[in-house]
Design a protein around this motif. Structure first.
Motif, PDB file in Angstrom:
ATOM      1  N   ALA A   1       8.072  17.850  -9.684  1.00 28.92           N
ATOM      2  CA  ALA A   1       8.913  17.781  -8.833  1.00 28.92           C
ATOM      3  C   ALA A   1       9.487  18.888  -8.869  1.00 28.92           C
ATOM      4  CB  ALA A   1      10.153  16.628 -10.386  1.00 28.92           C
ATOM      5  N   GLY A   2      10.206  19.196  -7.876  1.00 23.76           N
ATOM      6  CA  GLY A   2      10.856  19.851  -6.890  1.00 23.76           C
ATOM      7  C   GLY A   2      10.190  20.492  -5.851  1.00 23.76           C
ATOM      8  N   PRO A   3      10.695  22.018  -5.437  1.00 25.06           N
ATOM      9  CA  PRO A   3      10.407  22.266  -3.801  1.00 25.06           C
ATOM     10  C   PRO A   3       8.977  22.034  -3.600  1.00 25.06           C
ATOM     11  CG  PRO A   3      11.829  23.400  -5.006  1.00 25.06           C
ATOM     12  CD  PRO A   3      11.265  22.934  -6.045  1.00 25.06           C
ATOM     13  N   THR A   4       9.014  20.700  -2.404  1.00 27.11           N
ATOM     14  CA  THR A   4       6.857  21.012  -2.104  1.00 27.11           C
ATOM     15  C   THR A   4       7.339  21.448  -0.269  1.00 27.11           C
ATOM     16  OG1 THR A   4       7.329  19.067  -3.508  1.00 27.11           O
ATOM     17  CG2 THR A   4       5.837  19.483  -1.696  1.00 27.11           C
ATOM     18  N   PRO A   5       6.654  22.266  -0.301  1.00 29.33           N
ATOM     19  CA  PRO A   5       6.102  23.252   1.331  1.00 29.33           C
ATOM     20  C   PRO A   5       5.868  22.507   1.650  1.00 29.33           C
ATOM     21  CG  PRO A   5       6.084  25.233  -0.125  1.00 29.33           C
ATOM     22  CD  PRO A   5       5.969  23.508  -1.218  1.00 29.33           C
ATOM     23  N   ASP A   6       5.824  22.181   3.273  1.00 33.40           N
ATOM     24  CA  ASP A   6       4.776  20.959   3.843  1.00 33.40           C
ATOM     25  C   ASP A   6       3.426  22.104   3.948  1.00 33.40           C
ATOM     26  OD1 ASP A   6       6.735  19.354   4.316  1.00 33.40           O
ATOM     27  OD2 ASP A   6       7.675  20.875   6.622  1.00 33.40           O
TER      28      ASP A   6
ATOM     29  N   PRO B   1      -7.103  35.830  -1.585  1.00 36.40           N
ATOM     30  CA  PRO B   1      -7.034  34.348  -1.602  1.00 36.40           C
ATOM     31  C   PRO B   1      -5.510  33.755  -1.205  1.00 36.40           C
ATOM     32  CG  PRO B   1      -7.858  34.627  -4.200  1.00 36.40           C
ATOM     33  CD  PRO B   1      -7.375  35.971  -3.688  1.00 36.40           C
ATOM     34  N   ALA B   2      -4.536  34.513  -1.416  1.00 37.17           N
ATOM     35  CA  ALA B   2      -3.098  34.281  -0.759  1.00 37.17           C
ATOM     36  C   ALA B   2      -2.930  33.788   0.693  1.00 37.17           C
ATOM     37  CB  ALA B   2      -1.934  33.883  -1.591  1.00 37.17           C
ATOM     38  N   GLU B   3      -4.215  35.854   0.923  1.00 34.29           N
ATOM     39  CA  GLU B   3      -3.980  35.738   1.763  1.00 34.29           C
ATOM     40  C   GLU B   3      -5.284  35.414   3.191  1.00 34.29           C
ATOM     41  OE1 GLU B   3      -3.306  40.283   1.245  1.00 34.29           O
ATOM     42  OE2 GLU B   3      -1.503  39.482   0.507  1.00 34.29           O
ATOM     43  N   LEU B   4      -6.066  34.936   3.138  1.00 35.89           N
ATOM     44  CA  LEU B   4      -7.562  34.793   3.514  1.00 35.89           C
ATOM     45  C   LEU B   4      -7.124  32.988   3.586  1.00 35.89           C
ATOM     46  CD1 LEU B   4      -9.983  35.706   1.337  1.00 35.89           C
ATOM     47  CD2 LEU B   4      -9.317  36.870   2.841  1.00 35.89           C
ATOM     48  N   THR B   5      -6.677  31.599   2.925  1.00 36.09           N
ATOM     49  CA  THR B   5      -6.064  30.904   3.227  1.00 36.09           C
ATOM     50  C   THR B   5      -4.599  30.545   3.008  1.00 36.09           C
ATOM     51  OG1 THR B   5      -7.206  28.902   3.481  1.00 36.09           O
ATOM     52  CG2 THR B   5      -7.692  30.006   1.648  1.00 36.09           C
ATOM     53  N   ASP B   6      -4.352  29.842   4.255  1.00 38.18           N
ATOM     54  CA  ASP B   6      -3.022  28.677   4.133  1.00 38.18           C
ATOM     55  C   ASP B   6      -3.600  27.761   3.087  1.00 38.18           C
ATOM     56  OD1 ASP B   6      -1.899  30.120   4.852  1.00 38.18           O
ATOM     57  OD2 ASP B   6      -1.567  30.282   6.832  1.00 38.18           O
TER      58      ASP B   6
ATOM     59  N   TYR C   1       3.971  29.538  -2.447  1.00 40.23           N
ATOM     60  CA  TYR C   1       5.315  28.982  -2.437  1.00 40.23           C
ATOM     61  C   TYR C   1       6.333  30.084  -2.559  1.00 40.23           C
ATOM     62  CZ  TYR C   1       8.804  26.521  -4.676  1.00 40.23           C
ATOM     63  OH  TYR C   1      10.279  25.905  -4.790  1.00 40.23           O
ATOM     64  N   ASP C   2       5.934  31.120  -3.524  1.00 38.21           N
ATOM     65  CA  ASP C   2       7.240  32.206  -3.036  1.00 38.21           C
ATOM     66  C   ASP C   2       7.723  33.109  -1.792  1.00 38.21           C
ATOM     67  OD1 ASP C   2       8.845  34.322  -4.398  1.00 38.21           O
ATOM     68  OD2 ASP C   2       7.495  35.380  -3.207  1.00 38.21           O
ATOM     69  N   THR C   3       6.148  33.175  -0.788  1.00 41.97           N
ATOM     70  CA  THR C   3       6.259  33.325   0.694  1.00 41.97           C
ATOM     71  C   THR C   3       7.247  32.309   1.396  1.00 41.97           C
ATOM     72  OG1 THR C   3       4.180  34.497   0.440  1.00 41.97           O
ATOM     73  CG2 THR C   3       4.509  34.156   2.307  1.00 41.97           C
ATOM     74  N   GLU C   4       6.986  31.090   1.488  1.00 46.40           N
ATOM     75  CA  GLU C   4       7.605  29.919   2.144  1.00 46.40           C
ATOM     76  C   GLU C   4       8.940  30.378   1.705  1.00 46.40           C
ATOM     77  OE1 GLU C   4       7.573  26.948   4.225  1.00 46.40           O
ATOM     78  OE2 GLU C   4       5.583  28.195   4.109  1.00 46.40           O
TER      79      GLU C   4
ATOM     80  N   THR D   1      10.799  33.219   0.652  1.00 46.24           N
ATOM     81  CA  THR D   1      11.195  34.059   1.385  1.00 46.24           C
ATOM     82  C   THR D   1      10.661  35.049   2.466  1.00 46.24           C
ATOM     83  OG1 THR D   1       9.270  35.293   0.134  1.00 46.24           O
ATOM     84  CG2 THR D   1      11.270  34.820  -1.882  1.00 46.24           C
ATOM     85  N   GLY D   2       9.814  34.386   2.554  1.00 45.49           N
ATOM     86  CA  GLY D   2       9.343  34.857   3.922  1.00 45.49           C
ATOM     87  C   GLY D   2       8.578  36.758   3.582  1.00 45.49           C
ATOM     88  N   ARG D   3       8.237  36.833   2.480  1.00 46.22           N
ATOM     89  CA  ARG D   3       7.785  38.356   2.237  1.00 46.22           C
ATOM     90  C   ARG D   3       6.529  38.335   1.326  1.00 46.22           C
ATOM     91  NH1 ARG D   3      12.596  41.529   2.246  1.00 46.22           N
ATOM     92  NH2 ARG D   3      14.501  40.998   2.669  1.00 46.22           N
ATOM     93  N   ARG D   4       5.965  39.068   2.170  1.00 42.53           N
ATOM     94  CA  ARG D   4       4.540  39.641   1.366  1.00 42.53           C
ATOM     95  C   ARG D   4       4.842  40.410  -0.312  1.00 42.53           C
ATOM     96  NH1 ARG D   4       0.782  43.901   1.949  1.00 42.53           N
ATOM     97  NH2 ARG D   4      -1.132  43.035   2.308  1.00 42.53           N
ATOM     98  N   GLN D   5       4.641  39.659  -1.094  1.00 48.60           N
ATOM     99  CA  GLN D   5       4.329  40.061  -2.654  1.00 48.60           C
ATOM    100  C   GLN D   5       3.252  39.404  -3.228  1.00 48.60           C
ATOM    101  OE1 GLN D   5       8.144  39.974  -2.477  1.00 48.60           O
ATOM    102  NE2 GLN D   5       8.221  37.480  -2.870  1.00 48.60           N
ATOM    103  N   ALA D   6       2.210  39.005  -2.488  1.00 48.31           N
ATOM    104  CA  ALA D   6       1.488  38.917  -3.304  1.00 48.31           C
ATOM    105  C   ALA D   6       0.578  39.855  -4.533  1.00 48.31           C
ATOM    106  CB  ALA D   6      -0.453  37.914  -2.671  1.00 48.31           C
ATOM    107  N   GLY D   7       0.288  41.260  -4.427  1.00 48.73           N
ATOM    108  CA  GLY D   7       0.403  41.416  -4.939  1.00 48.73           C
ATOM    109  C   GLY D   7       1.000  41.924  -6.261  1.00 48.73           C
ATOM    110  N   VAL D   8       2.490  41.620  -6.030  1.00 53.55           N
ATOM    111  CA  VAL D   8       3.265  41.974  -7.664  1.00 53.55           C
ATOM    112  C   VAL D   8       3.021  40.802  -8.171  1.00 53.55           C
ATOM    113  CG1 VAL D   8       5.834  41.931  -8.372  1.00 53.55           C
ATOM    114  CG2 VAL D   8       5.214  43.353  -6.567  1.00 53.55           C
TER     115      VAL D   8
END
Length: 444
Positions: free
Chosen positions: A4-9, A140-145, A355-358, A360-367
Protein backbone atom coordinates in the motif's frame (compact mmCIF):
# COMPACT_ATOMS: atom_id res chain seq x y z
CA UNK A 1 4.84 -6.64 4.11
CA UNK A 2 2.32 -4.53 2.32
CA UNK A 3 2.30 -2.81 -1.02
CA UNK A 4 0.00 0.00 0.00
CA UNK A 5 0.97 3.62 -0.29
CA UNK A 6 1.95 6.11 -2.96
CA UNK A 7 2.88 4.51 -6.25
CA UNK A 8 4.47 6.70 -8.92
CA UNK A 9 3.61 5.88 -12.50
CA UNK A 10 6.09 3.46 -13.98
CA UNK A 11 7.23 4.42 -17.46
CA UNK A 12 8.86 1.91 -19.79
CA UNK A 13 12.61 2.37 -19.56
CA UNK A 14 15.19 1.67 -22.25
CA UNK A 15 17.47 -1.26 -21.54
CA UNK A 16 20.91 -0.29 -20.31
CA UNK A 17 23.72 -1.15 -22.77
CA UNK A 18 25.82 -4.14 -21.81
CA UNK A 19 28.89 -1.88 -21.73
CA UNK A 20 27.28 0.17 -18.97
CA UNK A 21 26.06 -2.90 -17.08
CA UNK A 22 29.51 -4.47 -17.19
CA UNK A 23 31.33 -1.19 -16.52
CA UNK A 24 29.22 -0.25 -13.52
CA UNK A 25 29.43 -3.75 -12.07
CA UNK A 26 33.26 -3.66 -12.16
CA UNK A 27 33.11 -1.19 -9.29
CA UNK A 28 32.13 -4.16 -7.16
CA UNK A 29 35.72 -5.34 -7.39
CA UNK A 30 36.51 -2.38 -5.15
CA UNK A 31 33.56 -2.68 -2.79
CA UNK A 32 33.83 -6.47 -2.64
CA UNK A 33 37.55 -6.47 -1.89
CA UNK A 34 37.43 -3.76 0.77
CA UNK A 35 34.22 -5.10 2.26
CA UNK A 36 35.60 -8.63 2.50
CA UNK A 37 39.33 -8.77 3.15
CA UNK A 38 39.61 -6.51 6.24
CA UNK A 39 36.78 -8.42 7.89
CA UNK A 40 38.43 -11.70 6.94
CA UNK A 41 42.13 -11.04 7.61
CA UNK A 42 42.41 -8.08 9.96
CA UNK A 43 41.12 -9.61 13.19
CA UNK A 44 43.20 -12.83 12.93
CA UNK A 45 46.18 -10.73 11.73
CA UNK A 46 45.98 -8.70 14.94
CA UNK A 47 45.40 -11.66 17.28
CA UNK A 48 47.56 -14.36 15.67
CA UNK A 49 50.42 -12.35 14.08
CA UNK A 50 50.73 -9.09 16.03
CA UNK A 51 49.80 -10.64 19.40
CA UNK A 52 47.00 -8.17 20.20
CA UNK A 53 44.37 -9.40 22.70
CA UNK A 54 41.06 -10.33 21.07
CA UNK A 55 39.02 -7.63 22.81
CA UNK A 56 41.50 -4.87 21.92
CA UNK A 57 41.78 -6.17 18.36
CA UNK A 58 38.01 -5.95 18.01
CA UNK A 59 38.10 -2.27 19.00
CA UNK A 60 40.94 -1.55 16.55
CA UNK A 61 38.83 -3.03 13.74
CA UNK A 62 35.62 -1.33 14.88
CA UNK A 63 36.71 2.27 15.43
CA UNK A 64 38.01 3.14 11.93
CA UNK A 65 34.86 1.68 10.37
CA UNK A 66 32.67 3.53 12.85
CA UNK A 67 34.36 6.74 11.66
CA UNK A 68 32.83 6.09 8.25
CA UNK A 69 29.37 6.46 9.77
CA UNK A 70 30.20 10.16 10.10
CA UNK A 71 32.10 10.47 6.82
CA UNK A 72 29.66 8.71 4.48
CA UNK A 73 26.77 11.24 4.66
CA UNK A 74 29.30 14.04 4.10
CA UNK A 75 30.68 12.21 1.07
CA UNK A 76 27.12 11.88 -0.24
CA UNK A 77 26.44 15.57 0.18
CA UNK A 78 29.70 16.55 -1.58
CA UNK A 79 29.10 14.17 -4.50
CA UNK A 80 25.53 15.51 -4.89
CA UNK A 81 26.89 19.05 -5.20
CA UNK A 82 29.53 18.06 -7.76
CA UNK A 83 27.05 16.41 -10.13
CA UNK A 84 29.38 14.04 -11.97
CA UNK A 85 30.18 11.19 -9.61
CA UNK A 86 32.81 9.47 -11.80
CA UNK A 87 35.81 11.64 -10.74
CA UNK A 88 35.16 10.58 -7.13
CA UNK A 89 35.37 6.93 -8.21
CA UNK A 90 38.72 7.43 -9.92
CA UNK A 91 40.46 9.55 -7.28
CA UNK A 92 39.18 7.74 -4.20
CA UNK A 93 39.60 4.29 -5.74
CA UNK A 94 43.27 4.78 -6.63
CA UNK A 95 44.03 6.31 -3.23
CA UNK A 96 42.25 3.41 -1.52
CA UNK A 97 44.46 0.89 -3.36
CA UNK A 98 47.61 2.49 -1.94
CA UNK A 99 46.21 2.84 1.57
CA UNK A 100 44.95 -0.74 1.63
CA UNK A 101 48.42 -2.09 0.91
CA UNK A 102 49.74 0.22 3.65
CA UNK A 103 47.51 -1.43 6.29
CA UNK A 104 49.66 -4.57 6.23
CA UNK A 105 53.00 -2.80 5.64
CA UNK A 106 53.61 -1.52 9.15
CA UNK A 107 57.15 -0.79 10.34
CA UNK A 108 56.49 -2.34 13.78
CA UNK A 109 56.44 -6.12 14.08
CA UNK A 110 54.15 -6.70 17.06
CA UNK A 111 52.57 -5.24 20.16
CA UNK A 112 50.78 -1.97 20.88
CA UNK A 113 52.74 0.08 18.31
CA UNK A 114 51.88 -2.34 15.53
CA UNK A 115 48.22 -2.32 16.51
CA UNK A 116 48.11 1.48 16.59
CA UNK A 117 49.68 1.68 13.11
CA UNK A 118 47.09 -0.74 11.71
CA UNK A 119 44.25 1.27 13.22
CA UNK A 120 45.51 4.57 11.73
CA UNK A 121 46.17 3.06 8.29
CA UNK A 122 42.75 1.41 8.33
CA UNK A 123 41.15 4.74 9.31
CA UNK A 124 42.75 6.47 6.30
CA UNK A 125 41.69 3.66 3.96
CA UNK A 126 38.13 3.72 5.30
CA UNK A 127 37.91 7.45 4.61
CA UNK A 128 39.04 7.01 1.01
CA UNK A 129 36.59 4.15 0.62
CA UNK A 130 33.69 6.38 1.73
CA UNK A 131 34.37 8.75 -1.18
CA UNK A 132 34.32 5.81 -3.61
CA UNK A 133 31.43 3.80 -2.22
CA UNK A 134 28.86 6.56 -1.66
CA UNK A 135 28.94 7.98 -5.23
CA UNK A 136 29.09 4.42 -6.60
CA UNK A 137 25.96 3.28 -4.77
CA UNK A 138 24.15 6.49 -5.76
CA UNK A 139 24.62 5.93 -9.50
CA UNK A 140 21.91 3.25 -10.22
CA UNK A 141 19.04 5.64 -9.42
CA UNK A 142 20.54 8.04 -11.97
CA UNK A 143 21.50 5.52 -14.67
CA UNK A 144 17.94 4.27 -15.28
CA UNK A 145 14.34 5.08 -14.40
CA UNK A 146 13.21 1.47 -14.85
CA UNK A 147 12.01 -0.56 -11.87
CA UNK A 148 12.90 -3.90 -13.47
CA UNK A 149 16.01 -2.43 -15.10
CA UNK A 150 17.41 -1.58 -11.67
CA UNK A 151 17.04 -5.22 -10.66
CA UNK A 152 18.90 -6.18 -13.84
CA UNK A 153 21.67 -3.71 -13.03
CA UNK A 154 21.90 -4.99 -9.45
CA UNK A 155 22.03 -8.58 -10.69
CA UNK A 156 25.10 -7.73 -12.76
CA UNK A 157 26.61 -5.82 -9.86
CA UNK A 158 26.04 -8.58 -7.32
CA UNK A 159 27.40 -11.20 -9.74
CA UNK A 160 30.66 -9.24 -9.96
CA UNK A 161 30.49 -8.60 -6.22
CA UNK A 162 30.30 -12.35 -5.66
CA UNK A 163 33.26 -12.83 -8.01
CA UNK A 164 35.20 -10.12 -6.15
CA UNK A 165 34.45 -11.78 -2.82
CA UNK A 166 35.56 -15.12 -4.27
CA UNK A 167 38.79 -13.78 -5.72
CA UNK A 168 39.76 -11.51 -2.83
CA UNK A 169 38.34 -13.55 0.03
CA UNK A 170 39.50 -16.95 -1.19
CA UNK A 171 42.88 -15.92 -2.60
CA UNK A 172 44.02 -13.40 0.03
CA UNK A 173 44.44 -16.07 2.75
CA UNK A 174 46.13 -18.29 0.14
CA UNK A 175 48.54 -15.47 -0.76
CA UNK A 176 49.38 -15.11 2.94
CA UNK A 177 50.02 -18.83 3.22
CA UNK A 178 52.00 -19.21 -0.01
CA UNK A 179 54.28 -16.21 0.63
CA UNK A 180 55.50 -17.35 4.02
CA UNK A 181 52.69 -16.34 6.35
CA UNK A 182 53.17 -13.90 9.21
CA UNK A 183 54.16 -10.31 8.44
CA UNK A 184 55.61 -11.00 4.99
CA UNK A 185 52.61 -13.01 3.83
CA UNK A 186 50.15 -10.33 4.91
CA UNK A 187 52.17 -7.64 3.12
CA UNK A 188 51.92 -9.56 -0.14
CA UNK A 189 48.18 -10.03 0.43
CA UNK A 190 47.83 -6.25 0.87
CA UNK A 191 49.58 -5.64 -2.45
CA UNK A 192 47.40 -8.26 -4.18
CA UNK A 193 44.15 -6.71 -2.97
CA UNK A 194 45.41 -3.21 -3.77
CA UNK A 195 45.99 -4.29 -7.37
CA UNK A 196 42.47 -5.72 -7.54
CA UNK A 197 41.08 -2.38 -6.34
CA UNK A 198 42.98 -0.58 -9.12
CA UNK A 199 41.44 -2.87 -11.75
CA UNK A 200 37.93 -2.22 -10.42
CA UNK A 201 38.47 1.53 -10.22
CA UNK A 202 39.71 1.88 -13.79
CA UNK A 203 36.98 -0.49 -15.05
CA UNK A 204 34.03 1.40 -13.56
CA UNK A 205 35.44 4.79 -14.55
CA UNK A 206 35.93 3.79 -18.18
CA UNK A 207 32.85 1.57 -18.45
CA UNK A 208 30.36 4.24 -17.39
CA UNK A 209 31.92 7.00 -19.50
CA UNK A 210 29.17 6.88 -22.13
CA UNK A 211 26.26 6.31 -19.71
CA UNK A 212 23.34 8.75 -19.62
CA UNK A 213 22.66 10.33 -16.22
CA UNK A 214 19.11 11.12 -15.11
CA UNK A 215 20.11 13.59 -12.43
CA UNK A 216 17.49 15.95 -11.00
CA UNK A 217 18.59 19.56 -11.15
CA UNK A 218 17.34 20.82 -7.80
CA UNK A 219 19.27 19.84 -4.68
CA UNK A 220 17.95 20.10 -1.14
CA UNK A 221 19.60 23.22 0.31
CA UNK A 222 21.09 21.74 3.48
CA UNK A 223 22.35 18.44 4.81
CA UNK A 224 20.02 18.71 7.80
CA UNK A 225 17.01 19.13 5.48
CA UNK A 226 18.12 16.14 3.41
CA UNK A 227 18.50 13.95 6.50
CA UNK A 228 15.07 15.01 7.67
CA UNK A 229 13.51 13.97 4.36
CA UNK A 230 15.37 10.65 4.43
CA UNK A 231 14.08 10.00 7.96
CA UNK A 232 10.53 10.71 6.77
CA UNK A 233 10.81 8.03 4.07
CA UNK A 234 9.27 5.05 5.89
CA UNK A 235 10.24 2.38 3.34
CA UNK A 236 13.83 3.62 3.33
CA UNK A 237 13.99 3.64 7.14
CA UNK A 238 12.79 0.03 7.32
CA UNK A 239 15.13 -1.14 4.58
CA UNK A 240 18.10 0.68 6.11
CA UNK A 241 17.54 -0.83 9.56
CA UNK A 242 17.25 -4.31 8.04
CA UNK A 243 20.46 -3.70 6.06
CA UNK A 244 22.38 -2.64 9.17
CA UNK A 245 21.25 -5.56 11.32
CA UNK A 246 21.99 -8.07 8.57
CA UNK A 247 25.39 -6.46 7.95
CA UNK A 248 26.26 -7.11 11.61
CA UNK A 249 25.39 -10.78 11.13
CA UNK A 250 27.35 -11.08 7.89
CA UNK A 251 30.30 -9.20 9.40
CA UNK A 252 30.31 -11.56 12.39
CA UNK A 253 30.43 -14.61 10.13
CA UNK A 254 33.07 -13.04 7.90
CA UNK A 255 35.31 -12.29 10.89
CA UNK A 256 35.06 -15.90 12.00
CA UNK A 257 36.03 -17.61 8.74
CA UNK A 258 39.73 -18.00 9.55
CA UNK A 259 39.04 -19.05 13.15
CA UNK A 260 36.36 -21.53 12.01
CA UNK A 261 38.77 -22.97 9.44
CA UNK A 262 41.61 -23.29 11.97
CA UNK A 263 39.72 -24.63 14.98
CA UNK A 264 36.60 -26.40 13.64
CA UNK A 265 37.27 -27.59 10.08
CA UNK A 266 41.01 -28.00 10.83
CA UNK A 267 42.14 -28.30 7.22
CA UNK A 268 45.00 -26.64 5.36
CA UNK A 269 43.77 -23.68 3.27
CA UNK A 270 40.41 -24.13 5.00
CA UNK A 271 39.51 -20.45 4.72
CA UNK A 272 40.05 -20.58 0.95
CA UNK A 273 37.79 -23.60 0.57
CA UNK A 274 35.11 -22.03 2.77
CA UNK A 275 35.08 -18.92 0.62
CA UNK A 276 34.96 -20.91 -2.59
CA UNK A 277 32.01 -22.89 -1.21
CA UNK A 278 30.29 -19.68 -0.09
CA UNK A 279 30.66 -17.63 -3.26
CA UNK A 280 30.92 -20.17 -6.10
CA UNK A 281 27.29 -21.37 -5.98
CA UNK A 282 26.11 -17.77 -5.48
CA UNK A 283 27.50 -16.90 -8.92
CA UNK A 284 25.48 -19.70 -10.49
CA UNK A 285 22.13 -18.80 -8.92
CA UNK A 286 21.98 -15.11 -9.92
CA UNK A 287 19.68 -15.81 -12.92
CA UNK A 288 17.47 -17.91 -10.64
CA UNK A 289 17.15 -15.08 -8.13
CA UNK A 290 16.13 -12.72 -10.94
CA UNK A 291 13.28 -15.06 -11.88
CA UNK A 292 12.28 -15.42 -8.23
CA UNK A 293 12.17 -11.63 -7.94
CA UNK A 294 9.90 -11.28 -10.96
CA UNK A 295 7.54 -13.90 -9.55
CA UNK A 296 7.46 -13.01 -5.84
CA UNK A 297 8.52 -9.36 -5.81
CA UNK A 298 11.59 -7.88 -4.19
CA UNK A 299 10.57 -7.77 -0.49
CA UNK A 300 9.38 -11.39 -0.37
CA UNK A 301 12.45 -12.54 -2.30
CA UNK A 302 14.70 -10.69 0.16
CA UNK A 303 12.96 -12.49 3.03
CA UNK A 304 13.48 -15.87 1.33
CA UNK A 305 17.19 -15.23 0.83
CA UNK A 306 17.63 -14.05 4.42
CA UNK A 307 15.88 -17.07 5.93
CA UNK A 308 17.92 -19.41 3.74
CA UNK A 309 21.10 -17.78 5.06
CA UNK A 310 19.92 -18.10 8.67
CA UNK A 311 18.90 -21.75 8.29
CA UNK A 312 22.27 -22.66 6.80
CA UNK A 313 24.14 -20.87 9.57
CA UNK A 314 22.22 -22.80 12.24
CA UNK A 315 22.91 -26.06 10.41
CA UNK A 316 26.64 -25.40 10.82
CA UNK A 317 26.27 -26.00 14.55
CA UNK A 318 26.75 -29.66 13.61
CA UNK A 319 30.07 -28.87 11.86
CA UNK A 320 32.32 -30.53 14.51
CA UNK A 321 30.52 -33.82 13.79
CA UNK A 322 30.47 -33.52 9.99
CA UNK A 323 33.09 -34.28 7.35
CA UNK A 324 34.55 -31.20 5.60
CA UNK A 325 32.59 -31.89 2.39
CA UNK A 326 29.28 -31.66 4.26
CA UNK A 327 30.40 -28.42 5.92
CA UNK A 328 31.25 -26.91 2.52
CA UNK A 329 27.84 -27.94 1.13
CA UNK A 330 26.06 -26.18 3.99
CA UNK A 331 28.22 -23.11 3.42
CA UNK A 332 27.12 -23.21 -0.24
CA UNK A 333 23.47 -22.99 0.90
CA UNK A 334 24.39 -19.95 3.01
CA UNK A 335 26.03 -18.41 -0.07
CA UNK A 336 22.86 -18.85 -2.12
CA UNK A 337 20.86 -17.04 0.57
CA UNK A 338 23.49 -14.29 0.78
CA UNK A 339 23.24 -13.69 -2.98
CA UNK A 340 19.48 -13.17 -2.67
CA UNK A 341 19.94 -10.76 0.24
CA UNK A 342 22.38 -8.63 -1.71
CA UNK A 343 20.45 -8.55 -5.00
CA UNK A 344 17.08 -7.54 -3.59
CA UNK A 345 18.17 -5.16 -0.84
CA UNK A 346 20.32 -3.21 -3.29
CA UNK A 347 17.57 -3.29 -5.93
CA UNK A 348 15.05 -1.90 -3.41
CA UNK A 349 17.30 1.02 -2.44
CA UNK A 350 17.13 2.85 -5.81
CA UNK A 351 13.35 2.33 -5.80
CA UNK A 352 13.20 4.26 -2.51
CA UNK A 353 15.46 6.96 -3.97
CA UNK A 354 13.40 7.26 -7.15
CA UNK A 355 10.21 7.49 -5.10
CA UNK A 356 11.70 10.34 -3.08
CA UNK A 357 12.78 12.15 -6.25
CA UNK A 358 9.29 11.72 -7.70
CA UNK A 359 7.80 13.32 -4.59
CA UNK A 360 10.30 16.16 -4.11
CA UNK A 361 11.82 16.78 -7.55
CA UNK A 362 15.22 17.11 -5.86
CA UNK A 363 18.50 15.33 -6.50
CA UNK A 364 19.54 13.77 -3.20
CA UNK A 365 20.53 10.21 -4.02
CA UNK A 366 23.91 10.85 -2.41
CA UNK A 367 22.35 11.46 0.99
CA UNK A 368 20.29 8.27 0.87
CA UNK A 369 23.29 6.22 -0.28
CA UNK A 370 25.52 8.00 2.23
CA UNK A 371 23.24 6.84 5.04
CA UNK A 372 22.98 3.40 3.42
CA UNK A 373 26.73 2.88 3.13
CA UNK A 374 27.30 4.36 6.58
CA UNK A 375 24.85 1.81 7.99
CA UNK A 376 26.48 -1.04 6.08
CA UNK A 377 29.93 0.08 7.20
CA UNK A 378 28.81 0.29 10.82
CA UNK A 379 27.23 -3.17 10.62
CA UNK A 380 30.28 -4.75 9.02
CA UNK A 381 32.44 -3.08 11.69
CA UNK A 382 30.24 -4.20 14.58
CA UNK A 383 30.36 -7.79 13.30
CA UNK A 384 34.11 -8.32 13.89
CA UNK A 385 33.86 -6.41 17.16
CA UNK A 386 31.06 -8.72 18.29
CA UNK A 387 32.99 -11.81 17.20
CA UNK A 388 36.11 -10.56 19.02
CA UNK A 389 34.02 -10.05 22.16
CA UNK A 390 32.78 -13.64 21.94
CA UNK A 391 36.38 -14.87 21.57
CA UNK A 392 37.44 -12.79 24.59
CA UNK A 393 34.57 -14.10 26.73
CA UNK A 394 35.35 -17.70 25.81
CA UNK A 395 39.06 -17.33 26.60
CA UNK A 396 40.67 -17.23 23.14
CA UNK A 397 44.50 -17.08 23.40
CA UNK A 398 46.34 -14.66 21.08
CA UNK A 399 49.74 -15.30 19.45
CA UNK A 400 52.57 -13.25 17.90
CA UNK A 401 54.10 -16.18 16.00
CA UNK A 402 52.01 -15.91 12.83
CA UNK A 403 50.28 -19.19 13.71
CA UNK A 404 47.07 -19.61 15.71
CA UNK A 405 47.68 -20.84 19.26
CA UNK A 406 46.17 -24.14 20.39
CA UNK A 407 42.81 -23.42 22.03
CA UNK A 408 40.89 -25.31 24.71
CA UNK A 409 37.35 -26.67 24.29
CA UNK A 410 35.73 -23.52 25.68
CA UNK A 411 37.53 -21.25 23.21
CA UNK A 412 36.64 -23.57 20.32
CA UNK A 413 32.98 -23.42 21.40
CA UNK A 414 33.16 -19.63 21.23
CA UNK A 415 34.61 -19.86 17.72
CA UNK A 416 31.69 -22.08 16.68
CA UNK A 417 28.87 -20.09 18.31
CA UNK A 418 30.15 -16.79 16.98
CA UNK A 419 30.23 -18.19 13.45
CA UNK A 420 26.79 -19.83 13.51
CA UNK A 421 24.19 -18.82 16.10
CA UNK A 422 24.88 -15.07 16.23
CA UNK A 423 24.79 -14.52 12.42
CA UNK A 424 21.68 -16.70 12.11
CA UNK A 425 19.79 -14.75 14.78
CA UNK A 426 20.74 -11.35 13.41
CA UNK A 427 19.96 -12.11 9.77
CA UNK A 428 16.77 -14.02 10.53
CA UNK A 429 15.29 -11.60 13.05
CA UNK A 430 15.92 -8.65 10.73
CA UNK A 431 13.38 -10.08 8.27
CA UNK A 432 10.60 -8.89 10.60
CA UNK A 433 11.58 -5.31 9.71
CA UNK A 434 10.21 -5.85 6.21
CA UNK A 435 6.71 -5.56 7.67
CA UNK A 436 7.29 -1.81 7.73
CA UNK A 437 8.51 -1.66 4.15
CA UNK A 438 6.14 -0.58 1.40
CA UNK A 439 6.94 -1.63 -2.14
CA UNK A 440 7.01 1.98 -3.29
CA UNK A 441 6.83 1.21 -6.99
CA UNK A 442 4.64 -1.55 -8.33
CA UNK A 443 5.69 -3.89 -11.04
CA UNK A 444 5.03 -2.37 -14.51
Amino acid sequence: MTTAGPTPDVQPAAALPRRVLAGYSLGSLVTGAFGTVPGLLLLPYLTDTLGVAAGVAGLLVLLPKAWDVLVNPVAGRISDRRGDRRPFLLGAGLLLAVLFAAIFAGPVGSGAGAGAYVALAFLAAATAYAFFQVPYVAMPAELTDGYAERTRLMTWRVAVLALAILVSGALAPLVVEQTGGGLAGHRWAGVFVGALIVVGTLGVYAGTRSADSRSVAAVEPSLRAQLRIAAANRPFRALLLLWIVQAVGIGTMLAGVQYFADHVVERDSGATFLFAAFVGPALLVMPLWSRVGRRLGKPVSLAVGSLLFAAGALALLAAPLLPPVAVYLIVAVIGVGYAGQQVFAMAMLPDCIAYDTERTGRRQAGVFTGLWTAGETLGLALGPGLYALVLQLFGYVSSSSGEAAVQDDTARLGVLLGFTVIPALLVGVAVALLRSYRDVIRHP
